[in-house]
Design a protein around this motif. Structure first.
Motif, PDB file in Angstrom:
ATOM      1  N   ASN A 133       4.345   2.530  -9.820  1.00 17.15           N
ATOM      2  CA  ASN A 133       3.079   2.915  -9.195  1.00 17.15           C
ATOM      3  C   ASN A 133       2.757   1.958  -8.056  1.00 17.15           C
ATOM      4  O   ASN A 133       2.626   0.745  -8.273  1.00 17.15           O
ATOM      5  CB  ASN A 133       1.955   2.883 -10.235  1.00 17.15           C
ATOM      6  CG  ASN A 133       2.133   3.970 -11.277  1.00 17.15           C
ATOM      7  OD1 ASN A 133       2.281   5.142 -10.940  1.00 17.15           O
ATOM      8  ND2 ASN A 133       2.148   3.589 -12.548  1.00 17.15           N
ATOM      9  N   VAL A 134       2.653   2.514  -6.847  1.00 15.58           N
ATOM     10  CA  VAL A 134       2.330   1.680  -5.686  1.00 15.58           C
ATOM     11  C   VAL A 134       0.806   1.588  -5.590  1.00 15.58           C
ATOM     12  O   VAL A 134       0.134   2.515  -5.126  1.00 15.58           O
ATOM     13  CB  VAL A 134       2.961   2.238  -4.391  1.00 15.58           C
ATOM     14  CG1 VAL A 134       2.605   1.341  -3.211  1.00 15.58           C
ATOM     15  CG2 VAL A 134       4.483   2.358  -4.544  1.00 15.58           C
ATOM     16  N   ALA A 135       0.274   0.471  -6.090  1.00 15.25           N
ATOM     17  CA  ALA A 135      -1.171   0.223  -6.006  1.00 15.25           C
ATOM     18  C   ALA A 135      -1.433  -0.494  -4.684  1.00 15.25           C
ATOM     19  O   ALA A 135      -0.902  -0.092  -3.638  1.00 15.25           O
ATOM     20  CB  ALA A 135      -1.617  -0.594  -7.209  1.00 15.25           C
ATOM     21  N   PRO A 179       1.207  -4.248  -2.825  1.00 15.44           N
ATOM     22  CA  PRO A 179       1.547  -4.733  -1.486  1.00 15.44           C
ATOM     23  C   PRO A 179       0.323  -5.265  -0.748  1.00 15.44           C
ATOM     24  O   PRO A 179      -0.810  -4.826  -0.978  1.00 15.44           O
ATOM     25  CB  PRO A 179       2.072  -3.479  -0.768  1.00 15.44           C
ATOM     26  CG  PRO A 179       2.171  -2.402  -1.807  1.00 15.44           C
ATOM     27  CD  PRO A 179       1.234  -2.785  -2.893  1.00 15.44           C
ATOM     28  N   GLY A 180       0.593  -6.213   0.147  1.00 11.79           N
ATOM     29  CA  GLY A 180      -0.423  -6.646   1.108  1.00 11.79           C
ATOM     30  C   GLY A 180      -0.371  -5.712   2.306  1.00 11.79           C
ATOM     31  O   GLY A 180      -0.287  -4.499   2.143  1.00 11.79           O
ATOM     32  N   VAL A 181      -0.371  -6.275   3.511  1.00 12.76           N
ATOM     33  CA  VAL A 181      -0.438  -5.445   4.720  1.00 12.76           C
ATOM     34  C   VAL A 181       0.969  -5.004   5.125  1.00 12.76           C
ATOM     35  O   VAL A 181       1.851  -5.834   5.336  1.00 12.76           O
ATOM     36  CB  VAL A 181      -1.089  -6.232   5.880  1.00 12.76           C
ATOM     37  CG1 VAL A 181      -1.252  -5.335   7.097  1.00 12.76           C
ATOM     38  CG2 VAL A 181      -2.424  -6.806   5.451  1.00 12.76           C
ATOM     39  N   VAL A 182       1.153  -3.689   5.247  1.00  9.14           N
ATOM     40  CA  VAL A 182       2.459  -3.117   5.583  1.00  9.14           C
ATOM     41  C   VAL A 182       2.311  -2.298   6.865  1.00  9.14           C
ATOM     42  O   VAL A 182       1.326  -1.563   7.032  1.00  9.14           O
ATOM     43  CB  VAL A 182       2.997  -2.227   4.439  1.00  9.14           C
ATOM     44  CG1 VAL A 182       4.456  -1.863   4.687  1.00  9.14           C
ATOM     45  CG2 VAL A 182       2.846  -2.919   3.087  1.00  9.14           C
ATOM     46  N   GLU A 183       3.318  -2.443   7.720  1.00  6.96           N
ATOM     47  CA  GLU A 183       3.268  -1.787   9.033  1.00  6.96           C
ATOM     48  C   GLU A 183       3.623  -0.302   8.902  1.00  6.96           C
ATOM     49  O   GLU A 183       4.797   0.074   8.956  1.00  6.96           O
ATOM     50  CB  GLU A 183       4.303  -2.485   9.924  1.00  6.96           C
ATOM     51  CG  GLU A 183       4.063  -2.337  11.382  1.00  6.96           C
ATOM     52  CD  GLU A 183       5.068  -3.167  12.164  1.00  6.96           C
ATOM     53  OE1 GLU A 183       5.763  -4.026  11.569  1.00  6.96           O
ATOM     54  OE2 GLU A 183       5.167  -2.926  13.359  1.00  6.96           O
ATOM     55  N   THR A 184       2.604   0.542   8.693  1.00  7.12           N
ATOM     56  CA  THR A 184       2.827   1.985   8.542  1.00  7.12           C
ATOM     57  C   THR A 184       1.673   2.735   9.218  1.00  7.12           C
ATOM     58  O   THR A 184       0.741   2.125   9.754  1.00  7.12           O
ATOM     59  CB  THR A 184       2.853   2.405   7.053  1.00  7.12           C
ATOM     60  OG1 THR A 184       1.537   2.234   6.527  1.00  7.12           O
ATOM     61  CG2 THR A 184       3.842   1.601   6.239  1.00  7.12           C
ATOM     62  N   ALA A 185       1.732   4.070   9.089  1.00  8.97           N
ATOM     63  CA  ALA A 185       0.661   4.914   9.654  1.00  8.97           C
ATOM     64  C   ALA A 185      -0.623   4.829   8.834  1.00  8.97           C
ATOM     65  O   ALA A 185      -1.651   5.401   9.210  1.00  8.97           O
ATOM     66  CB  ALA A 185       1.149   6.353   9.691  1.00  8.97           C
ATOM     67  N   PHE A 186      -0.584   4.092   7.716  1.00 10.37           N
ATOM     68  CA  PHE A 186      -1.722   4.017   6.794  1.00 10.37           C
ATOM     69  C   PHE A 186      -3.031   3.663   7.515  1.00 10.37           C
ATOM     70  O   PHE A 186      -4.076   4.263   7.272  1.00 10.37           O
ATOM     71  CB  PHE A 186      -1.409   2.969   5.713  1.00 10.37           C
ATOM     72  CG  PHE A 186      -2.548   2.663   4.795  1.00 10.37           C
ATOM     73  CD1 PHE A 186      -2.779   3.440   3.673  1.00 10.37           C
ATOM     74  CD2 PHE A 186      -3.398   1.590   5.044  1.00 10.37           C
ATOM     75  CE1 PHE A 186      -3.834   3.169   2.819  1.00 10.37           C
ATOM     76  CE2 PHE A 186      -4.462   1.306   4.192  1.00 10.37           C
ATOM     77  CZ  PHE A 186      -4.680   2.100   3.082  1.00 10.37           C
TER      78      PHE A 186
END
Ligand SMILES: NC(=O)c1ccc[n+]([C@@H]2O[C@H](COP(=O)([O-])OP(=O)(O)OC[C@H]3O[C@@H](n4cnc5c(N)ncnc54)[C@H](OP(=O)(O)O)[C@@H]3O)[C@@H](O)[C@H]2O)c1
Length: 250
Positions: A133-135, A179-186
């Protein structure tokens, strides 16, 4: 778990972390079924090789149920479920519309629970499986202006940890990823681009590698990057100091 002999179902496979996870699992030899909504993005993933794709809107309960009841039984038995699809919303709580709150709850909480319920009986019967599960770190710390998103990720994380305990000794493992900050379209999609100079966003492939490692080494709890365990510890141990630092950081 031996990834090469496994079948994995990955949600959010059309973009960002989920796409990187689908590709990494396929590279590791798994048969991968990727779920998303964006058909061109799903097609390009399929063309990259090793991934079968299905278009499902996980916010729509009827579509989710149709997938579970009609499509899932025709697919190979799932050994690995990666619940990665998710969305955020950046705004003060009073600016969250009721429909947006329902949407976040449906996508970030209801869908992963429903998919887990759907694949779990066969995993338990075979005494083999892993649910990932990606929280989010937001679900651990609670982030201002992301109250509802934080609440949904907190709910997913607690669900995940509770299930991990419930399944002890069954041969089925559960992993929660923070995860912390990830470089995506999020960030564009949540309504506010990421503009801080620090922490620097990490590439989604780094999170994907951590997820693959967690699956192969049966890890139940992954905070990435690892230094984020410091604010988690600080908030639990010295909440007053944490609050002052949080205000300063904001
Ligand atoms: N980026 C970060 O900094 C960060 C940090 C912590 C946690 N996370 C979590 O990581 C997960 C992946 O996010 P990301 O950063 O990779 O963002 P992303 O690039 O925006 O990817 C989100 C994924 O979720 C899918 N999705 C969204 N709504 C959906 C729906 N209604 N039905 C089916 N699929 C849907 C999207 O599919 P379509 O594009 O096909 O609609 C896309 O594949 C999310 O759960 C997020 O909360 C992200």
């Amino acid at each position: 778990m031996d990834i090469a002999s496994s079948t994995a179902l990955v949600t959010g496979a059309s973009s960002g972390i989920g796409r990187a996870v689908a590709m990494a699992l396929a590279e590791a030899g798994a048969r991968v079924i990727g779920i998303g909504r964006n058909l061109p993005a799903l097609r390009s993933l399929e063309e990259a090789g090793g991934v079968i794709v299905r278009q499902v809107d996980l916010e729509a309960s009827d579509e989710l149920q149709r997938f579970v009841q009609q499509s899932l039984p025709d697919l190979p038995s799932i050994d690995i479920l990666v619940n990665c699809a998710g969305a955020g919303r950046f705004a003060p709580l009073t600016d969250h519309h009721p429909e947006e709150i329902d949407r976040l709850l449906a996508l970030n909480v209801r869908a992963p629970i429903a998919l887990t319920q759907a694949v779990l009986p066969a995993m338990r019967q075979r005494r083999r499986g892993r649910v990932v599960n990606v929280a989010s770190i937001a679900g651990r710390l609670g982030v201002p202006n992301e109250t509802v998103y934080s609440a949904t990720k907190g709910a997913l994380a607690v669900f995940s940890r509770a299930l991990h305990a419930e399944l002890a000794g069954t041969g089925v493992g559960v992993t929660t990823i923070y995860p912390g900050v990830v470089e995506t379209a999020f960030f564009e999609r949540r309504g506010a681009p990421y503009q801080r100079g620090w922490p620097r966003p990490m590439p989604p492939e780094r999170v994907a590698r951590a997820i693959v490692l967690a699956i192969s080494s049966d890890r139940s709890d992954v905070v990435i990057p690892g230094w984020l365990r410091i604010p988690i510890w600080l908030q639990a141990t010295l909440p007053g100091l944490y609050g002052r630092l949080e205000r300063w950081f904001a």
